[in-house]
Design a protein around this motif. Structure first.
Motif, PDB file in Angstrom:
ATOM      1  N   SER A   6       0.803  -1.005  -0.027  1.00  0.00           N
ATOM      2  CA  SER A   6      -0.110   0.002  -0.096  1.00  0.00           C
ATOM      3  C   SER A   6       0.978   1.049   0.041  1.00  0.00           C
ATOM      4  O   SER A   6       2.173   1.138   0.345  1.00  0.00           O
ATOM      5  N   LEU A   7       0.188   2.197  -0.406  1.00  0.00           N
ATOM      6  CA  LEU A   7       1.382   3.505  -0.226  1.00  0.00           C
ATOM      7  C   LEU A   7       1.780   3.927   1.169  1.00  0.00           C
ATOM      8  O   LEU A   7       3.026   3.967   1.317  1.00  0.00           O
ATOM      9  N   ALA A   8       0.969   3.454   2.084  1.00  0.00           N
ATOM     10  CA  ALA A   8       1.232   3.884   3.530  1.00  0.00           C
ATOM     11  C   ALA A   8       2.636   2.921   3.814  1.00  0.00           C
ATOM     12  O   ALA A   8       3.513   3.350   4.456  1.00  0.00           O
ATOM     13  N   SER A   9       2.485   1.654   3.386  1.00  0.00           N
ATOM     14  CA  SER A   9       3.804   0.665   3.592  1.00  0.00           C
ATOM     15  C   SER A   9       5.114   1.126   2.629  1.00  0.00           C
ATOM     16  O   SER A   9       5.881   0.993   3.181  1.00  0.00           O
ATOM     17  N   LEU A  10       4.602   1.421   1.567  1.00  0.00           N
ATOM     18  CA  LEU A  10       5.935   1.720   0.663  1.00  0.00           C
ATOM     19  C   LEU A  10       6.584   3.167   1.369  1.00  0.00           C
ATOM     20  O   LEU A  10       7.713   3.172   1.460  1.00  0.00           O
ATOM     21  N   ALA A  11       5.753   3.929   1.762  1.00  0.00           N
ATOM     22  CA  ALA A  11       6.404   5.231   2.307  1.00  0.00           C
ATOM     23  C   ALA A  11       7.085   4.949   3.492  1.00  0.00           C
ATOM     24  O   ALA A  11       8.200   5.613   3.771  1.00  0.00           O
ATOM     25  N   ALA A  12       6.412   4.143   4.392  1.00  0.00           N
ATOM     26  CA  ALA A  12       7.453   3.799   5.544  1.00  0.00           C
ATOM     27  C   ALA A  12       8.385   3.168   5.350  1.00  0.00           C
ATOM     28  O   ALA A  12       9.455   3.556   5.913  1.00  0.00           O
TER      29      ALA A  12
END
Length: 221
Positions: A6-12
């Protein structure tokens, strides 16, 4: 079962990769006898940056009383070897091609987005209203710079939390964007871990690093 990206996991993950790189560069650069401050925010009064604000990666005072400000460039964008990633964010379709935390370009279909549309987002993640000083912890959880062009927002997220990128995409969706693409501005071949932008400034003997930053632009406090 592997969790779907997800965007959240990739960003983290991108942020963690960058923090490791950044901390290593600071440790390698600040040698014994050299005074250094990381993530130094200044008001450059430069219309090219949101609010005219910019955050240097590192400012050093050298033993010969020269001061240099440095910006580092990360070597490899997170996800370089991954296939293109896509997800829906409300009514918006998001594609992520490359995600390099210090070089994020968010392309959108809103055309000329007014800068004030991002004012609250930028001030929150740049931490405009929080005092800065020589004893700030690392990482300081602060965005380093952002600029707006037709159809794009370019961001050096610095050490800002991954939520800063997620919130930016949500903000664009709320304003009516239907398509957003995330990429980097630099080609992989252009990036070297030792690349750095350096500015060399003469210091008076009794000046502190805070003094030199104030001379370059008013220190945020």
């Amino acid at each position: 079962m592997t969790e779907a990206p997800s965007l959240a996991s990739l960003a983290a993950a991108a942020r963690e990769t960058y923090l490791s790189f950044f901390a290593g560069m600071v440790e390698a650069t600040v040698e014994p006898g050299v005074e250094g401050m990381s993530e130094v925010g200044v008001d450059l009064e430069d219309p090219g940056f949101l609010g005219g604000l910019y955050r240097f990666d590192l400012v050093l005072r050298l033993p010969d009383d020269r001061a240099v400000s440095l910006d580092f460039a990360m070597e490899v964008p997170h996800g370089q070897d991954l296939p293109a990633f896509a997800e829906r964010v409300g009514a918006l379709t998001l594609h992520v091609f490359r995600l390099r935390w210090d070089d994020v370009v968010v392309h959108h279909d809103l055309g000329d987005l007014p800068e004030d549309a991002l004012e609250g987002w930028f001030e929150r993640w740049f931490n405009v209203h929080e005092p800065e000083g020589e004893d700030d912890p690392f990482p300081a959880d602060r965005l380093h710079s952002a600029s707006v062009a037709t159809g794009a927002v370019s961001v050096d997220f610095g050490t800002a939390p991954s939520a800063a990128l997620v919130e930016l995409v949500s903000l664009l969706e709320a304003r009516g964007a239907k398509a957003v693409q995330i990429d980097a501005s630099r080609d992989d071949a252009e990036t070297d871990p030792d690349d750095e932008t350096v500015e060399d400034v003469e210091l008076d003997e009794d000046e502190s690093l805070l003094d030199i930053v104030r001379r370059r632009g008013p220190l945020l406090n």
